[in-house]
Design an enzyme around this catalytic site. Structure first.
Site, PDB file in Angstrom:
ATOM      1  N   ARG A 217      -0.395   6.803 -14.599  1.00  0.00           N
ATOM      2  CA  ARG A 217       0.281   7.442 -13.479  1.00  0.00           C
ATOM      3  C   ARG A 217       1.592   8.049 -13.952  1.00  0.00           C
ATOM      4  O   ARG A 217       2.379   7.405 -14.647  1.00  0.00           O
ATOM      5  CB  ARG A 217       0.562   6.424 -12.367  1.00  0.00           C
ATOM      6  CG  ARG A 217       0.960   7.094 -11.044  1.00  0.00           C
ATOM      7  CD  ARG A 217       1.240   6.080  -9.951  1.00  0.00           C
ATOM      8  NE  ARG A 217       0.907   6.625  -8.639  1.00  0.00           N
ATOM      9  CZ  ARG A 217       1.520   6.302  -7.514  1.00  0.00           C
ATOM     10  NH1 ARG A 217       2.515   5.428  -7.502  1.00  0.00           N
ATOM     11  NH2 ARG A 217       1.157   6.843  -6.369  1.00  0.00           N
TER      12      ARG A 217
ATOM     13  N   TYR B  69      10.609   4.544 -13.911  1.00  0.00           N
ATOM     14  CA  TYR B  69      10.552   3.270 -14.609  1.00  0.00           C
ATOM     15  C   TYR B  69      10.546   3.485 -16.121  1.00  0.00           C
ATOM     16  O   TYR B  69      10.822   4.586 -16.597  1.00  0.00           O
ATOM     17  CB  TYR B  69       9.360   2.466 -14.105  1.00  0.00           C
ATOM     18  CG  TYR B  69       9.483   2.124 -12.633  1.00  0.00           C
ATOM     19  CD1 TYR B  69      10.551   1.364 -12.166  1.00  0.00           C
ATOM     20  CD2 TYR B  69       8.563   2.590 -11.697  1.00  0.00           C
ATOM     21  CE1 TYR B  69      10.698   1.069 -10.807  1.00  0.00           C
ATOM     22  CE2 TYR B  69       8.700   2.299 -10.340  1.00  0.00           C
ATOM     23  CZ  TYR B  69       9.773   1.541  -9.909  1.00  0.00           C
ATOM     24  OH  TYR B  69       9.913   1.257  -8.578  1.00  0.00           O
TER      25      TYR B  69
ATOM     26  N   GLY C 167      -1.319   5.906   0.277  1.00  0.00           N
ATOM     27  CA  GLY C 167      -0.532   4.690   0.200  1.00  0.00           C
ATOM     28  C   GLY C 167      -0.280   4.094   1.554  1.00  0.00           C
ATOM     29  O   GLY C 167      -1.033   3.243   2.037  1.00  0.00           O
ATOM     30  N   ARG C 168       0.795   4.531   2.200  1.00  0.00           N
ATOM     31  CA  ARG C 168       1.223   3.944   3.468  1.00  0.00           C
ATOM     32  C   ARG C 168       0.117   3.823   4.517  1.00  0.00           C
ATOM     33  O   ARG C 168       0.068   2.829   5.239  1.00  0.00           O
ATOM     34  CB  ARG C 168       2.391   4.739   4.032  1.00  0.00           C
ATOM     35  CG  ARG C 168       3.631   4.676   3.164  1.00  0.00           C
ATOM     36  CD  ARG C 168       4.730   5.556   3.719  1.00  0.00           C
ATOM     37  NE  ARG C 168       5.873   5.621   2.808  1.00  0.00           N
ATOM     38  CZ  ARG C 168       6.966   6.337   3.035  1.00  0.00           C
ATOM     39  NH1 ARG C 168       7.062   7.044   4.144  1.00  0.00           N
ATOM     40  NH2 ARG C 168       7.956   6.343   2.162  1.00  0.00           N
TER      41      ARG C 168
ATOM     42  N   GLN D 261      -2.464  -2.054 -11.925  1.00  0.00           N
ATOM     43  CA  GLN D 261      -1.380  -1.211 -12.427  1.00  0.00           C
ATOM     44  C   GLN D 261      -0.419  -2.067 -13.258  1.00  0.00           C
ATOM     45  O   GLN D 261       0.125  -3.061 -12.769  1.00  0.00           O
ATOM     46  CB  GLN D 261      -0.608  -0.539 -11.295  1.00  0.00           C
ATOM     47  CG  GLN D 261       0.391   0.494 -11.834  1.00  0.00           C
ATOM     48  CD  GLN D 261       1.291   1.076 -10.763  1.00  0.00           C
ATOM     49  OE1 GLN D 261       2.136   0.377 -10.230  1.00  0.00           O
ATOM     50  NE2 GLN D 261       1.112   2.358 -10.463  1.00  0.00           N
TER      51      GLN D 261
END
Length: 372
Positions: free
Chosen positions: A231, A184, A321-322, A97
């Site tokens: 993404r 971002y 993810g987590r 990424q």
């Protein structure tokens, strides 16, 4: 028939299953170079159909967090080569990424203490970085006020992404993902509430999308569109991203632009699990009518909801993810309906050593230890 564990053809790259390890910042590389612990962490999780690495800054300017392994030096690329070799040795696939945080940064992270950059010289009320405090210690600090990029500087940042993409492919990554989500830099241009520019990168939807699309095209020209994903976080509110009038149309327009480009995939990030608002419930289905390529989504899935999304045709791949933090063998745990462990939140970011990083056991290891 279960689809979650079926192989998948990702633009000519065969994935062993449809489970994606989502990109997760861990802030563990002390000198911004992937080390032995980084290699172990990713190789432990190589049973995922696809790993998307933590965000790798494309430049010092693009950093918003201490201890992130980047892709802007040869030493970093060599460190990542060890990671990709280890993942491939276990039959895994991995994309890098590529990341520029924009205004989500702090002067202590910038060369010469310069201001971070953004689409506008506007600070956000809820924008934080992981940087150095007034005592020089690592800490969560309020982001420094940014400056607006000059029109001529935008192409410079695009080239930073192109160089990082080339380094990633040369380091053995199977592809790259442009990080256009979660407040971002690219989203700072897309967002019509923040971006009040009057040049070719502001105003109309076309102009606000221009930076992202120019960068995607430049990366595709360098490494191939089949090795490129993106993404985004439609309707995201992280880091003071406010709603704006033509928001829905902006994302539909972007979907149409993605459709033209033959990308490896589009990755939707639903911010529900990170404390922000959830995407509208019907958005993924609506997005699908415009973008018909491979679609990934992340945001609070479990095995049951993931299977439902695949069976409905709404999604092609599901990102977790987590759960991957505390369950390096997450694929096998879900396949055999074994317990999914929870991670210690205090060790998610920036801790040192193996604790909370590479010391989580597989189910088999935990069972063997218990038996012993």
């Amino acid at each position: 028939m279960t689809k979650l564990f079926e192989p998948f053809d990702l633009a000519g790259l065969t994935l062993g299953n449809r489970i994606v390890m989502a990109p997760m910042t861990r802030a563990r590389a002390a000198d911004t170079v992937p080390d032995d612990m980084t290699v172990l962490y990713y190789s432990q999780r190589a049973s995922a159909g696809l790993i998307i690495s933590e965000g790798a800054p494309v430049s010092t300017e693009g950093c918003g967090y201490l201890f992130n392994p980047g892709l802007y030096t040869q030493a970093q690329a060599e460190g990542w080569r060890r990671v990709t070799d280890a993942v491939h040795a276990k039959g895994g696939r991995i994309f890098a990424q590529l990341w520029h945080v924009g205004r989500v940064s702090h002067v202590s992270l910038q060369e010469g203490g310069k201001a971070p950059v953004s689409s506008a010289a506007t600070a956000g009320a809820d924008v934080w970085a992981f940087a150095r405090d007034e005592n020089g210690q690592p800490a969560r600090v309020h982001a420094s006020p940014p400056r607006a990029l000059e029109t001529g500087e935008v192409a410079r940042i695009t080239q930073d992404f192109v160089r990082a993409a080339r380094r990633a492919i040369d380091a053995g990554f199977d592809g790259v993902e442009l990080h256009g989500a979660n407040g971002y830099l690219f989203e700072q241009f897309v967002n019509g509430a923040l971006n009040q520019r009057t040049d070719r990168y502001g105003g109309s939807i076309e102009n606000r999308l221009r930076f992202m699309l120019e960068t995607l095209d430049a990366i595709a020209a360098e490494v191939g569109s089949n090795r490129l994903g993106v993404r985004i976080s439609p309707f995201g509110r992280l880091y003071s991203m406010a709603p704006y009038a033509d928001e829905a149309q902006t994302w539909v327009t972007l979907a149409a632009e993605f459709e033209k480009r033959g990308l490896a995939y589009v990755h939707l990030s639903d911010q529900l699990t990170i404390g922000a608002e959830k995407m509208p419930v019907d958005f993924a289905a609506a997005f699908r009518t415009t973008y018909t390529g491979t679609l990934i989504a992340a945001g609070g899935f479990d095995a049951t909801s993931a299977e439902q999304a695949l069976q409905s045709g709404e999604l092609d791949l599901i990102a977790f993810g987590r759960p991957f933090i505390a369950n390096p063998d997450l694929v096998e745990r879900m396949r055999h309906d074994r317990p999914i462990e929870s991670a210690d939140r205090s060790t998610w970011y920036g801790a040192s050593g193996a604790v909370g990083y590479t010391d989580y056991p597989t189910w088999a290891e935990a069972e063997a230890k218990q038996d012993a």
